[in-house]
Design a protein around this motif. Structure first.
Motif, PDB file in Angstrom:
ATOM      1  N   ILE A  80       0.857  -1.175   0.000  1.00  0.00           N
ATOM      2  CA  ILE A  80       0.000   0.000   0.000  1.00  0.00           C
ATOM      3  C   ILE A  80       0.897   1.231   0.000  1.00  0.00           C
ATOM      4  O   ILE A  80       1.884   1.301   0.708  1.00  0.00           O
ATOM      5  N   GLY A  81       0.521   2.205  -0.793  1.00  0.00           N
ATOM      6  CA  GLY A  81       1.307   3.429  -0.849  1.00  0.00           C
ATOM      7  C   GLY A  81       1.506   3.856  -2.284  1.00  0.00           C
ATOM      8  O   GLY A  81       0.904   3.311  -3.201  1.00  0.00           O
ATOM      9  N   PRO A  82       2.344   4.836  -2.504  1.00  0.00           N
ATOM     10  CA  PRO A  82       2.544   5.345  -3.862  1.00  0.00           C
ATOM     11  C   PRO A  82       3.361   4.359  -4.711  1.00  0.00           C
ATOM     12  O   PRO A  82       4.568   4.252  -4.571  1.00  0.00           O
ATOM     13  N   ASN A  83       2.662   3.617  -5.551  1.00  0.00           N
ATOM     14  CA  ASN A  83       3.312   2.744  -6.512  1.00  0.00           C
ATOM     15  C   ASN A  83       2.439   2.667  -7.761  1.00  0.00           C
ATOM     16  O   ASN A  83       1.350   3.240  -7.808  1.00  0.00           O
ATOM     17  N   LYS A  84       2.903   1.973  -8.761  1.00  0.00           N
ATOM     18  CA  LYS A  84       2.212   1.930 -10.048  1.00  0.00           C
ATOM     19  C   LYS A  84       0.832   1.275  -9.934  1.00  0.00           C
ATOM     20  O   LYS A  84      -0.143   1.768 -10.505  1.00  0.00           O
ATOM     21  N   ALA A  85       0.733   0.177  -9.187  1.00  0.00           N
ATOM     22  CA  ALA A  85      -0.546  -0.522  -9.047  1.00  0.00           C
ATOM     23  C   ALA A  85      -1.577   0.354  -8.342  1.00  0.00           C
ATOM     24  O   ALA A  85      -2.733   0.421  -8.754  1.00  0.00           O
ATOM     25  N   THR A  86      -1.178   1.040  -7.294  1.00  0.00           N
ATOM     26  CA  THR A  86      -2.088   1.926  -6.575  1.00  0.00           C
ATOM     27  C   THR A  86      -2.534   3.082  -7.465  1.00  0.00           C
ATOM     28  O   THR A  86      -3.711   3.453  -7.474  1.00  0.00           O
ATOM     29  N   PHE A  87      -1.614   3.630  -8.235  1.00  0.00           N
ATOM     30  CA  PHE A  87      -1.946   4.735  -9.134  1.00  0.00           C
ATOM     31  C   PHE A  87      -2.991   4.312 -10.166  1.00  0.00           C
ATOM     32  O   PHE A  87      -3.996   4.998 -10.356  1.00  0.00           O
ATOM     33  N   TYR A  88      -2.765   3.163 -10.833  1.00  0.00           N
ATOM     34  CA  TYR A  88      -3.718   2.706 -11.849  1.00  0.00           C
ATOM     35  C   TYR A  88      -5.064   2.336 -11.233  1.00  0.00           C
ATOM     36  O   TYR A  88      -6.108   2.537 -11.851  1.00  0.00           O
ATOM     37  N   THR A  89      -5.051   1.819 -10.017  1.00  0.00           N
ATOM     38  CA  THR A  89      -6.295   1.488  -9.336  1.00  0.00           C
ATOM     39  C   THR A  89      -7.085   2.757  -9.035  1.00  0.00           C
ATOM     40  O   THR A  89      -8.299   2.814  -9.255  1.00  0.00           O
ATOM     41  N   LEU A  90      -6.414   3.791  -8.555  1.00  0.00           N
ATOM     42  CA  LEU A  90      -7.088   5.059  -8.275  1.00  0.00           C
ATOM     43  C   LEU A  90      -7.586   5.734  -9.546  1.00  0.00           C
ATOM     44  O   LEU A  90      -8.672   6.327  -9.556  1.00  0.00           O
ATOM     45  N   VAL A  91      -6.822   5.650 -10.621  1.00  0.00           N
ATOM     46  CA  VAL A  91      -7.257   6.233 -11.894  1.00  0.00           C
ATOM     47  C   VAL A  91      -8.507   5.515 -12.410  1.00  0.00           C
ATOM     48  O   VAL A  91      -9.463   6.153 -12.850  1.00  0.00           O
ATOM     49  N   ALA A  92      -8.505   4.185 -12.354  1.00  0.00           N
ATOM     50  CA  ALA A  92      -9.671   3.428 -12.811  1.00  0.00           C
ATOM     51  C   ALA A  92     -10.896   3.735 -11.958  1.00  0.00           C
ATOM     52  O   ALA A  92     -12.001   3.935 -12.484  1.00  0.00           O
ATOM     53  N   GLY A  93     -10.722   3.799 -10.645  1.00  0.00           N
ATOM     54  CA  GLY A  93     -11.837   4.130  -9.760  1.00  0.00           C
ATOM     55  C   GLY A  93     -12.337   5.543  -9.961  1.00  0.00           C
ATOM     56  O   GLY A  93     -13.540   5.794  -9.978  1.00  0.00           O
ATOM     57  N   GLY A  94     -11.415   6.481 -10.128  1.00  0.00           N
ATOM     58  CA  GLY A  94     -11.810   7.870 -10.363  1.00  0.00           C
ATOM     59  C   GLY A  94     -12.525   8.046 -11.689  1.00  0.00           C
ATOM     60  O   GLY A  94     -13.534   8.753 -11.769  1.00  0.00           O
ATOM     61  N   ALA A  95     -12.017   7.404 -12.739  1.00  0.00           N
ATOM     62  CA  ALA A  95     -12.670   7.491 -14.052  1.00  0.00           C
ATOM     63  C   ALA A  95     -14.052   6.846 -14.002  1.00  0.00           C
ATOM     64  O   ALA A  95     -15.005   7.353 -14.599  1.00  0.00           O
ATOM     65  N   SER A  96     -14.166   5.747 -13.276  1.00  0.00           N
ATOM     66  CA  SER A  96     -15.459   5.085 -13.143  1.00  0.00           C
ATOM     67  C   SER A  96     -16.455   5.981 -12.404  1.00  0.00           C
ATOM     68  O   SER A  96     -17.603   6.116 -12.818  1.00  0.00           O
ATOM     69  N   GLY A  97     -16.023   6.597 -11.321  1.00  0.00           N
ATOM     70  CA  GLY A  97     -16.900   7.506 -10.589  1.00  0.00           C
ATOM     71  C   GLY A  97     -17.284   8.731 -11.399  1.00  0.00           C
ATOM     72  O   GLY A  97     -18.433   9.169 -11.376  1.00  0.00           O
ATOM     73  N   PHE A  98     -16.321   9.279 -12.146  1.00  0.00           N
ATOM     74  CA  PHE A  98     -16.599  10.452 -12.973  1.00  0.00           C
ATOM     75  C   PHE A  98     -17.622  10.120 -14.059  1.00  0.00           C
ATOM     76  O   PHE A  98     -18.605  10.841 -14.242  1.00  0.00           O
ATOM     77  N   LEU A  99     -17.395   9.015 -14.769  1.00  0.00           N
ATOM     78  CA  LEU A  99     -18.340   8.631 -15.814  1.00  0.00           C
ATOM     79  C   LEU A  99     -19.694   8.247 -15.239  1.00  0.00           C
ATOM     80  O   LEU A  99     -20.732   8.519 -15.842  1.00  0.00           O
ATOM     81  N   GLY A 100     -19.689   7.616 -14.056  1.00  0.00           N
ATOM     82  CA  GLY A 100     -20.951   7.266 -13.415  1.00  0.00           C
ATOM     83  C   GLY A 100     -21.755   8.494 -13.038  1.00  0.00           C
ATOM     84  O   GLY A 100     -22.975   8.513 -13.170  1.00  0.00           O
TER      85      GLY A 100
END
Length: 126
Positions: free
Chosen positions: A24-44
């Motif tokens: 957990i913390g600032p890494n590539k997997a966390t970044f892509y997970t947050l981007v996918a969740g944010g894009a999903s929330g924005f489009l929703g």
């Protein structure tokens, strides 16, 4: 001792498993997970289509994240639970507020609401 195992024909053990690599913390997997969740929330919120970013995330997860059929199903159930819960809270607050003229829930349809809740829980359980 590691050399003895290699000489005996046993494979060399990897020093790190996927669980140890995924932190957990600032890494590539966390970044892509947050981007996918944010894009999903924005489009929703904008057009009520939250699925495409999540589908892309499930099909191409960042390394070292790996999904199985069961983990995808469980994640989908959790996402749907929170989505429906937030909508229900919004509708209840909006229905019972004094300034609202809309009625999202009709008292005569309580059997329908109860059956949807029970069937949704049963469907998620199975």
């Amino acid at each position: 001792q590691q050399q003895n195992l290699e000489e005996a024909g046993q494979p060399k053990q990897q020093p790190h498993t996927n669980e140890e690599k995924l932190k957990i913390g600032p890494n590539k997997a966390t970044f892509y997970t947050l981007v996918a969740g944010g894009a999903s929330g924005f489009l929703g919120g904008m057009v009520a289509i939250r699925g495409p970013p999540l589908i892309f995330y499930f099909l191409h997860p960042p390394h070292p994240i790996a999904f199985t059929k069961d983990s995808q199903r469980a994640t989908g159930v959790v996402l749907m639970f929170f989505n429906v819960s937030m909508r229900m809270i919004f509708y209840l607050v909006d229905t019972f507020s004094a300034s609202s003229k809309k009625e999202y829930f009709i008292k005569e349809d309580w059997r329908l609401y109860l059956s949807v809740i029970v069937c949704s829980i049963a469907g998620g359980w199975l």
